[in-house]
Scaffold this active site. Sequence first.
Site, PDB file in Angstrom:
ATOM      1  N   GLU A 272       0.537  -6.309  13.155  1.00 14.13           N
ATOM      2  CA  GLU A 272       1.470  -6.095  14.375  1.00 14.13           C
ATOM      3  C   GLU A 272       0.505  -6.128  15.614  1.00 14.13           C
ATOM      4  O   GLU A 272       1.033  -6.707  16.754  1.00 14.13           O
ATOM      5  CB  GLU A 272       2.184  -4.952  14.376  1.00 14.13           C
ATOM      6  CG  GLU A 272       3.220  -4.816  13.057  1.00 14.13           C
ATOM      7  CD  GLU A 272       3.775  -3.582  12.686  1.00 14.13           C
ATOM      8  OE1 GLU A 272       5.197  -3.469  13.002  1.00 14.13           O
ATOM      9  OE2 GLU A 272       3.389  -2.929  12.673  1.00 14.13           O
TER      10      GLU A 272
ATOM     11  N   GLU B  27       4.336  -2.342   4.516  1.00 13.54           N
ATOM     12  CA  GLU B  27       4.926  -0.988   4.725  1.00 13.54           C
ATOM     13  C   GLU B  27       6.015  -0.827   3.584  1.00 13.54           C
ATOM     14  O   GLU B  27       6.055   0.543   3.364  1.00 13.54           O
ATOM     15  CB  GLU B  27       5.457  -1.121   5.961  1.00 13.54           C
ATOM     16  CG  GLU B  27       4.428  -0.945   7.310  1.00 13.54           C
ATOM     17  CD  GLU B  27       4.066  -2.065   7.776  1.00 13.54           C
ATOM     18  OE1 GLU B  27       3.312  -2.304   8.741  1.00 13.54           O
ATOM     19  OE2 GLU B  27       4.018  -3.364   6.892  1.00 13.54           O
TER      20      GLU B  27
HETATM   21  N1  T1G Z   1      -4.723   4.718   6.382  1.00  9.26           N
HETATM   22  C1  T1G Z   1      -5.555   5.696   5.782  1.00  9.26           C
HETATM   23  N2  T1G Z   1      -6.450   5.466   4.938  1.00  9.26           N
HETATM   24  C2  T1G Z   1      -6.448   4.297   4.435  1.00  9.26           C
HETATM   25  C3  T1G Z   1      -5.687   3.069   4.788  1.00  9.26           C
HETATM   26  C4  T1G Z   1      -4.738   3.623   5.794  1.00  9.26           C
HETATM   27  N3  T1G Z   1      -4.001   2.595   6.351  1.00  9.26           N
HETATM   28  N4  T1G Z   1      -6.027   2.077   4.081  1.00  9.26           N
HETATM   29  C5  T1G Z   1      -6.950   2.633   3.203  1.00  9.26           C
HETATM   30  N5  T1G Z   1      -7.420   3.818   3.517  1.00  9.26           N
HETATM   31  C6  T1G Z   1      -8.451   4.552   2.774  1.00  9.26           C
HETATM   32  C7  T1G Z   1      -8.116   4.874   1.344  1.00  9.26           C
HETATM   33  O1  T1G Z   1      -7.317   5.718   0.865  1.00  9.26           O
HETATM   34  C8  T1G Z   1      -9.791   5.086   0.823  1.00  9.26           C
HETATM   35  O2  T1G Z   1     -10.066   6.181   0.822  1.00  9.26           O
HETATM   36  C9  T1G Z   1     -10.456   3.835   1.682  1.00  9.26           C
HETATM   37  O3  T1G Z   1      -9.402   4.005   3.006  1.00  9.26           O
HETATM   38  C10 T1G Z   1     -10.692   2.744   1.150  1.00  9.26           C
HETATM   39  O4  T1G Z   1      -9.410   2.154   0.621  1.00  9.26           O
HETATM   40  C11 T1G Z   1       3.269   1.040  12.150  1.00  9.26           C
HETATM   41  C12 T1G Z   1       3.771   2.044   9.608  1.00  9.26           C
HETATM   42  C13 T1G Z   1      -6.951  -2.229   3.049  1.00  9.26           C
HETATM   43  C14 T1G Z   1      -6.539  -3.568   1.171  1.00  9.26           C
HETATM   44  O5  T1G Z   1      -0.580  -0.169   3.541  1.00  9.26           O
HETATM   45  O6  T1G Z   1      -4.104  -1.666   0.967  1.00  9.26           O
HETATM   46  O7  T1G Z   1       0.762   0.315   9.327  1.00  9.26           O
HETATM   47  O8  T1G Z   1     -10.290   7.025  -1.264  1.00  9.26           O
HETATM   48  O9  T1G Z   1     -10.069   2.081  -1.778  1.00  9.26           O
HETATM   49  O10 T1G Z   1      -9.425  -1.471  -2.375  1.00  9.26           O
HETATM   50  O11 T1G Z   1       3.924  -0.589  10.958  1.00  9.26           O
HETATM   51  O12 T1G Z   1      -7.021   0.023   1.280  1.00  9.26           O
HETATM   52  O13 T1G Z   1     -12.199   6.280   0.010  1.00  9.26           O
HETATM   53  O14 T1G Z   1     -11.068   8.434   0.620  1.00  9.26           O
HETATM   54  O15 T1G Z   1      -7.947   1.040  -0.887  1.00  9.26           O
HETATM   55  O16 T1G Z   1     -10.995  -2.294  -0.265  1.00  9.26           O
HETATM   56  C15 T1G Z   1       0.055  -0.244   6.425  1.00  9.26           C
HETATM   57  C16 T1G Z   1      -3.271   0.153   2.870  1.00  9.26           C
HETATM   58  C17 T1G Z   1      -0.021   1.294   6.963  1.00  9.26           C
HETATM   59  C18 T1G Z   1      -2.555  -1.084   4.017  1.00  9.26           C
HETATM   60  C19 T1G Z   1      -8.624  -2.053   1.281  1.00  9.26           C
HETATM   61  N6  T1G Z   1      -1.181  -0.738   5.637  1.00  9.26           N
HETATM   62  N7  T1G Z   1      -4.536  -0.163   2.542  1.00  9.26           N
HETATM   63  O17 T1G Z   1      -8.352  -1.744  -0.005  1.00  9.26           O
HETATM   64  O18 T1G Z   1      -9.965  -0.012  -0.404  1.00  9.26           O
HETATM   65  S1  T1G Z   1       1.588   1.483   7.585  1.00  9.26           S
HETATM   66  C20 T1G Z   1      -1.244  -0.672   4.336  1.00  9.26           C
HETATM   67  C21 T1G Z   1      -4.684  -0.901   1.538  1.00  9.26           C
HETATM   68  C22 T1G Z   1       1.648   0.794   9.152  1.00  9.26           C
HETATM   69  C23 T1G Z   1       3.015   0.139  10.833  1.00  9.26           C
HETATM   70  C24 T1G Z   1       2.975   0.654   9.619  1.00  9.26           C
HETATM   71  C25 T1G Z   1      -6.254  -1.168   0.984  1.00  9.26           C
HETATM   72  C26 T1G Z   1      -6.833  -2.438   1.765  1.00  9.26           C
HETATM   73  P1  T1G Z   1     -10.817   7.079   0.246  1.00  9.26           P
HETATM   74  P2  T1G Z   1      -9.179   1.379  -0.783  1.00  9.26           P
HETATM   75  P3  T1G Z   1      -9.977  -1.213  -1.024  1.00  9.26           P
END
Ligand code: T1G
Length: 705
Positions: free
Chosen positions: A121, A141
């Site tokens: 976004e 999301e």
């Molecule tokens: N927020 C906080 N922590 C996050 C995070 C996030 N968005 N994404 C990953 N982490 C942490 C995760 O818990 C882990 O922590 C570490 O980072 C590594 O992640 C307004 C409402 C990017 C593809 O849904 O899909 O934006 O366990 O093990 O396999 O519209 O992480 O080491 O303590 O998963 O290499 C939308 C979520 C949010 C993406 C990487 N975004 N993340 O995968 O590493 S909502 C998502 C992922 C939003 C807006 C809205 C994956 C990754 P720890 P990992 P990975």
Amino acid sequence: MSTAAPNPAQNPATAPATATHSVVVEGDIGIVTVGYPPVNALSRAMRQAIVDGLREAQADAAVRAIVFICDGRTFLAGADITEFGKPPQAPSLYDVQDIIENSAKPVIAAIHGTSLGGGLEVALCCHYRVAVPSARCGLPEVHLGLLPGAGGTQRLPRIVGAAKALDFITGGTHVPARECLAIGLVDELVPEGQLRDGAVAFARKVLAEGRPLRKVRDLDDKMIAARGQPELFADFRQANARRFRGFLAPESNIRCIEAAVHLPFDEGKAVERKLFLELVGGIQSQAQRYAFFAERAAAKIPDVPSDTPIVNVAKVGIIGAGTMGGGIAMNFANVGIPCVLVETAQAALDRGMAVVRKNYENSARRGKLTAAQVEQRMALLTGSLDMNVLADVDLVIEAVFENMAIKKEIFGQLDRICKPGAVLATNTSALDVNEIASAATSRPEAVVGMHFFSPANVMKLLEVVRGAKTSHTALATAMQVGKKIGKVAAVSGVCPGFIGNRMLRARGEQAQAMVMEGAMPWDIDQVLYDFGMPMGPFAMSDLAGLDIGWSRETSQGATIREVLCEMDRRGQKTGAGYYDYDAARNARPSEVTRQIVLDFMARQGKVARAVSTEEILERTVYAMVNEGAKILEEGIAQRASDIDTVYINGYGWPVYRGGPMFYADTVGLPTVVARLQAYGDRMGAGFQLSPLLERLAAEGKHFTR
Ligand code: T1G
């Protein structure tokens, strides 16, 4: 055994405090680089860093265009999920976006790794986007029970069109950069490894060609075009009704895209905001966010140091080319790891290889693979009738049928054949891994369970079974292999049925018992189906086949299942089981089964009574929860959230209910205990309330927080 799931929101130690930004000016291009490891989530600190960087570049008179790029392994991975449910802090994501979108100097987003959610976004507020070919973009999301709440539902359709936006946003997939280029989401691909320079060159081109400050919010053509297709949304809803069953978020996402088509940008954004706030405060999104962190927590084994040496698995051996062996082999071929399948007879080997090829060709027919990719994967799979071919593999996975003597024979051979350091895994779903390990006399520490779920090339879950002697290296290697082949791995100790099947048995016992009290199999299945399970226990048995472990010679008609088998009602494959099936395998309640049940009860002097939907749900689900609590107190599961990860990824538990343990917390443990106590003897002679469950209920505590 810890009852609480590690949630970074509650463990500030896991979240680094600061974000970084830098501005480098090369000629008339300002390069703003920001960083917030590990995935550049848009935390408050990161938002501030972006604002500071942009303002600096915008204020620099030498700068005529800005490249926005991220440090580390990925572009922005979205909003910081750990901040949800907390008071909002400035600058908001809207503030960040306004500074970019209203910039007097063109801003070019340079994308690598993943550009997800709020991250995409932000990129959609940039005037142009470039990416390296390995990058992926997505609005996932919906997988968190949410919707893109920072204008994504209004901007994305304006670029890719309403129809594409529906798939993109409700699918929540990570779309490869080439496809993003094709749908107009990315303006140019730059060479792999040359993102920064490629983006700077693109920025120079924008200046040289005098390209406009293109604001996606102003692009209305595709919205106007979509207004002429009122059936678009109705058809989409209908086509996906089954996929979205039980979830709230998909419908809200669709309504936002409808608003994008029919309303001016700011009004559409207001609709998006309203629906986002409804979802973010709801239990479904809480459950799905919990599941997100639970899945990541499951990968952590508290007593295994993170620097534990791991075996580099470059070659794998699989014993048994049956349904499981073939499916397991596909996982390795899919990620480029050569695999040798060992069988006892050529015919069995040929049959197994043929099934694998057919599966791949089916994927190619569905456009999931190219013909070249099919051949590439098949070329990685070899077969042999000679166990000695396993002498140089790094990992062996035994996947033969469940017979202890045969498994011990095999592990004895592996002990003699395999090289030192190889990991010896068994795919047993029920047998004692310690006893199997005892057969590998010289190295029981190398033995670990790797319990795949059928179909093994599809099901996400991998139960990694830790034996009494399993070494840290063998365990950590199995976990890492699980991640590498795209599985969600969770650790289980050794007990009959490990985590998943053990709890399923507790549910099954209640289901069987209630049939003998007056509930019909389809009544029970309907309750669990309405609860969100893909199917109930009786339909599942019909699918798997009622005659697993049954033989006419030993059958005594002692259970309804035996009676059905004796009547050749063995499930879907015979057109009848608990249910009757039509030619298209659609199930319908069976009068034959009803009579069998009633006769059975009469023979046992039992009188049928009405069994309520509530009782069916509570007895089946709470029995699982109770068994889960026992699994926790015995240390079979490391944490309650691992149990939930097992159920969501291996047993079809609806993710919007967070898993059995999370669900129990939402109901309230005192209620679970009270209901189980109220059912008393009906729970069966062998039923015992878990002391842990009773204690947590009494102390007002929870499993998962
Ligand atoms: N927020 C906080 N922590 C996050 C995070 C996030 N968005 N994404 C990953 N982490 C942490 C995760 O818990 C882990 O922590 C570490 O980072 C590594 O992640 C307004 C409402 C990017 C593809 O849904 O899909 O934006 O366990 O093990 O396999 O519209 O992480 O080491 O303590 O998963 O290499 C939308 C979520 C949010 C993406 C990487 N975004 N993340 O995968 O590493 S909502 C998502 C992922 C939003 C807006 C809205 C994956 C990754 P720890 P990992 P990975």
